[in-house]
Design a protein around this motif. Sequence first.
Motif, PDB file in Angstrom:
ATOM      1  N   ILE A 214       0.870  -1.173   0.000  1.00  0.00           N
ATOM      2  CA  ILE A 214       0.000   0.000   0.000  1.00  0.00           C
ATOM      3  C   ILE A 214       0.912   1.230   0.000  1.00  0.00           C
ATOM      4  N   ASP A 215       0.911   1.925  -1.117  1.00  0.00           N
ATOM      5  CA  ASP A 215       1.802   3.068  -1.302  1.00  0.00           C
ATOM      6  C   ASP A 215       1.002   4.349  -1.081  1.00  0.00           C
ATOM      7  N   ILE A 216       1.236   4.984   0.060  1.00  0.00           N
ATOM      8  CA  ILE A 216       0.476   6.173   0.443  1.00  0.00           C
ATOM      9  C   ILE A 216       1.270   7.449   0.171  1.00  0.00           C
ATOM     10  N   GLY A 217       2.513   7.450   0.574  1.00  0.00           N
ATOM     11  CA  GLY A 217       3.279   8.684   0.467  1.00  0.00           C
ATOM     12  C   GLY A 217       4.533   8.550  -0.345  1.00  0.00           C
ATOM     13  N   GLY A 218       4.612   7.555  -1.203  1.00  0.00           N
ATOM     14  CA  GLY A 218       5.858   7.306  -1.916  1.00  0.00           C
ATOM     15  C   GLY A 218       5.883   7.895  -3.301  1.00  0.00           C
ATOM     16  N   ASN A 219       7.048   7.791  -3.927  1.00  0.00           N
ATOM     17  CA  ASN A 219       7.181   8.194  -5.330  1.00  0.00           C
ATOM     18  C   ASN A 219       8.077   7.212  -6.082  1.00  0.00           C
ATOM     19  N   ARG A 220       8.136   5.967  -5.576  1.00  0.00           N
ATOM     20  CA  ARG A 220       8.948   4.960  -6.241  1.00  0.00           C
ATOM     21  C   ARG A 220       8.308   4.551  -7.562  1.00  0.00           C
ATOM     22  N   SER A 221       9.138   4.104  -8.464  1.00  0.00           N
ATOM     23  CA  SER A 221       8.642   3.712  -9.779  1.00  0.00           C
ATOM     24  C   SER A 221       7.820   2.435  -9.685  1.00  0.00           C
ATOM     25  N   LEU A 222       6.963   2.227 -10.677  1.00  0.00           N
ATOM     26  CA  LEU A 222       6.196   0.988 -10.735  1.00  0.00           C
ATOM     27  C   LEU A 222       7.104  -0.224 -10.835  1.00  0.00           C
ATOM     28  N   ARG A 226       6.814  -3.274  -8.254  1.00  0.00           N
ATOM     29  CA  ARG A 226       6.476  -4.611  -8.749  1.00  0.00           C
ATOM     30  C   ARG A 226       7.551  -5.624  -8.392  1.00  0.00           C
ATOM     31  N   HIS A 227       8.807  -5.181  -8.361  1.00  0.00           N
ATOM     32  CA  HIS A 227       9.902  -6.080  -8.009  1.00  0.00           C
ATOM     33  C   HIS A 227       9.781  -6.559  -6.562  1.00  0.00           C
ATOM     34  N   ALA A 228       9.149  -5.730  -5.713  1.00  0.00           N
ATOM     35  CA  ALA A 228       9.001  -6.098  -4.303  1.00  0.00           C
ATOM     36  C   ALA A 228       7.738  -6.908  -4.038  1.00  0.00           C
ATOM     37  N   LEU A 229       6.884  -7.067  -5.043  1.00  0.00           N
ATOM     38  CA  LEU A 229       5.661  -7.850  -4.909  1.00  0.00           C
ATOM     39  C   LEU A 229       5.901  -9.324  -5.217  1.00  0.00           C
ATOM     40  N   THR A 230       5.087 -10.185  -4.617  1.00  0.00           N
ATOM     41  CA  THR A 230       5.055 -11.578  -5.045  1.00  0.00           C
ATOM     42  C   THR A 230       4.480 -11.651  -6.461  1.00  0.00           C
ATOM     43  N   PRO A 231       4.674 -12.771  -7.171  1.00  0.00           N
ATOM     44  CA  PRO A 231       4.198 -12.855  -8.563  1.00  0.00           C
ATOM     45  C   PRO A 231       2.710 -12.569  -8.734  1.00  0.00           C
ATOM     46  N   HIS A 232       1.913 -12.860  -7.709  1.00  0.00           N
ATOM     47  CA  HIS A 232       0.478 -12.584  -7.794  1.00  0.00           C
ATOM     48  C   HIS A 232       0.048 -11.583  -6.721  1.00  0.00           C
ATOM     49  N   GLY A 233       0.983 -10.732  -6.330  1.00  0.00           N
ATOM     50  CA  GLY A 233       0.713  -9.747  -5.285  1.00  0.00           C
ATOM     51  C   GLY A 233      -0.115  -8.574  -5.791  1.00  0.00           C
ATOM     52  N   THR A 234      -0.518  -7.730  -4.837  1.00  0.00           N
ATOM     53  CA  THR A 234      -1.377  -6.578  -5.138  1.00  0.00           C
ATOM     54  C   THR A 234      -0.695  -5.287  -4.704  1.00  0.00           C
ATOM     55  N   LEU A 235      -0.643  -4.331  -5.614  1.00  0.00           N
ATOM     56  CA  LEU A 235      -0.164  -2.990  -5.316  1.00  0.00           C
ATOM     57  C   LEU A 235      -1.359  -2.046  -5.275  1.00  0.00           C
ATOM     58  N   VAL A 236      -1.465  -1.280  -4.190  1.00  0.00           N
ATOM     59  CA  VAL A 236      -2.528  -0.284  -4.066  1.00  0.00           C
ATOM     60  C   VAL A 236      -1.866   1.080  -3.893  1.00  0.00           C
ATOM     61  N   ILE A 237      -2.055   1.949  -4.849  1.00  0.00           N
ATOM     62  CA  ILE A 237      -1.499   3.300  -4.779  1.00  0.00           C
ATOM     63  C   ILE A 237      -2.601   4.247  -4.345  1.00  0.00           C
ATOM     64  N   THR A 238      -2.425   4.848  -3.176  1.00  0.00           N
ATOM     65  CA  THR A 238      -3.420   5.801  -2.679  1.00  0.00           C
ATOM     66  C   THR A 238      -2.874   7.214  -2.596  1.00  0.00           C
ATOM     67  N   GLY A 239      -1.630   7.408  -2.939  1.00  0.00           N
ATOM     68  CA  GLY A 239      -1.042   8.737  -2.860  1.00  0.00           C
ATOM     69  C   GLY A 239       0.301   8.753  -3.544  1.00  0.00           C
ATOM     70  N   GLY A 240       1.058   9.790  -3.276  1.00  0.00           N
ATOM     71  CA  GLY A 240       2.360   9.986  -3.899  1.00  0.00           C
ATOM     72  C   GLY A 240       2.428  11.389  -4.439  1.00  0.00           C
ATOM     73  N   GLU A 241       3.386  12.137  -3.946  1.00  0.00           N
ATOM     74  CA  GLU A 241       3.459  13.553  -4.287  1.00  0.00           C
ATOM     75  C   GLU A 241       4.710  13.859  -5.090  1.00  0.00           C
ATOM     76  N   THR A 242       4.522  14.680  -6.139  1.00  0.00           N
ATOM     77  CA  THR A 242       5.645  15.271  -6.853  1.00  0.00           C
ATOM     78  C   THR A 242       5.354  16.757  -6.986  1.00  0.00           C
ATOM     79  N   ASP A 243       6.274  17.480  -7.605  1.00  0.00           N
ATOM     80  CA  ASP A 243       6.074  18.917  -7.783  1.00  0.00           C
ATOM     81  C   ASP A 243       5.309  19.251  -9.056  1.00  0.00           C
ATOM     82  N   GLY A 244       4.872  18.227  -9.784  1.00  0.00           N
ATOM     83  CA  GLY A 244       4.179  18.469 -11.041  1.00  0.00           C
ATOM     84  C   GLY A 244       2.888  19.244 -10.851  1.00  0.00           C
ATOM     85  N   ARG A 245       2.687  20.276 -11.649  1.00  0.00           N
ATOM     86  CA  ARG A 245       1.494  21.101 -11.541  1.00  0.00           C
ATOM     87  C   ARG A 245       0.329  20.531 -12.352  1.00  0.00           C
TER      88      ARG A 245
END
Length: 324
Positions: A214-222, A226-245
């Motif tokens: 569960i990625d709430i405050g990160g900005n790591r690449s997909l 994915r490399h840290a997930l199991t082969p059938h794992g689930t990634l949930v992105i609920t946030g992540g901040e950059t300076d992009g307008r």
Amino acid sequence: MAAMVQERYGEAEEVLRLATIARPALGDGDVLVRVLAAGVDRGVWHVVAGLPYPVRLVSGLRNPKARIPGTDVAGRVEAVGKDVTTLRVGDHVFGVAGGSFAQYARAAQDKLAPKPKLLSFEQAAAVPVSACTALQAVRDHGRVQPGQRVLIIGASGGVGTFAVQIAKAYGAHVTGICSTTKLDLVRSIGADHVIDYTRTDDITEGRQRYDVIIDIGGNRSLTTLRHALTPHGTLVITGGETDGRWLGGTDRQLRAMILSPFTSQKLDTFIATQNTADLLTIAELIDAGTLTPIIDRTYPLSEVPKAIRHLQDGHARGKVVITV
């Protein structure tokens, strides 16, 4: 009534001012809440600043449609519309309302619930948006099961502190990522393992795979996630901040949605909603002693800009709350 108002977009210190305005008018299905405390989350900053720009498609293209910011609320029911059947004048409630940085705020009855008995109004105001987001991330999108290994990125923030506790309540083995000064906090709310991201980016080293991230405050690449997930794992992105307008970090969510159908891993993202049913579930967890809101500090209504700046600068451990 006293309220924190804004007429244009910008930094909180520049565009917010304390003013005296009329109480909000009630519709037939509305509830007027005497605000005793209000929570601050990153969504408040986005609306005040009008960034990233797609936010303005909802909040107003040139200037904000709503003059009063704030969503999280805890207080006392002052009046109800004729179609309101679930709440009465005098009830102590928590939930979400339009313009909670004020003495009074209007809310729909299906966005409120009775305040948890164990909580003060300040504690209850820290709950609605962040806890609903965490609950939906863990239960509905991560579908966390007992014994699973769950990684929570941004574990010390408003959503993260709830997500750690809820994942533990669901029987998971939880690893939390945060900065050095917040390690003890994340341990204290039940994390089995903590990673200090200022010292190591442990999830890229391949020693551990997680069933749910569960990625709430990160900005790591997909790719990294994915490399840290199991082969059938689930990634949930609920946030992540950059300076992009323009995208402001949402580009990862868009790429995850596009890629997910073509991989054995589930790459998910969502926009949280708040409703009475989820608020009642959260209240049950709180009254059972399973879930505790973590408050970093409180500010009076007159210091809302300072509260937003404190949160924006990344200093908060848990939630920031406004007392009214």
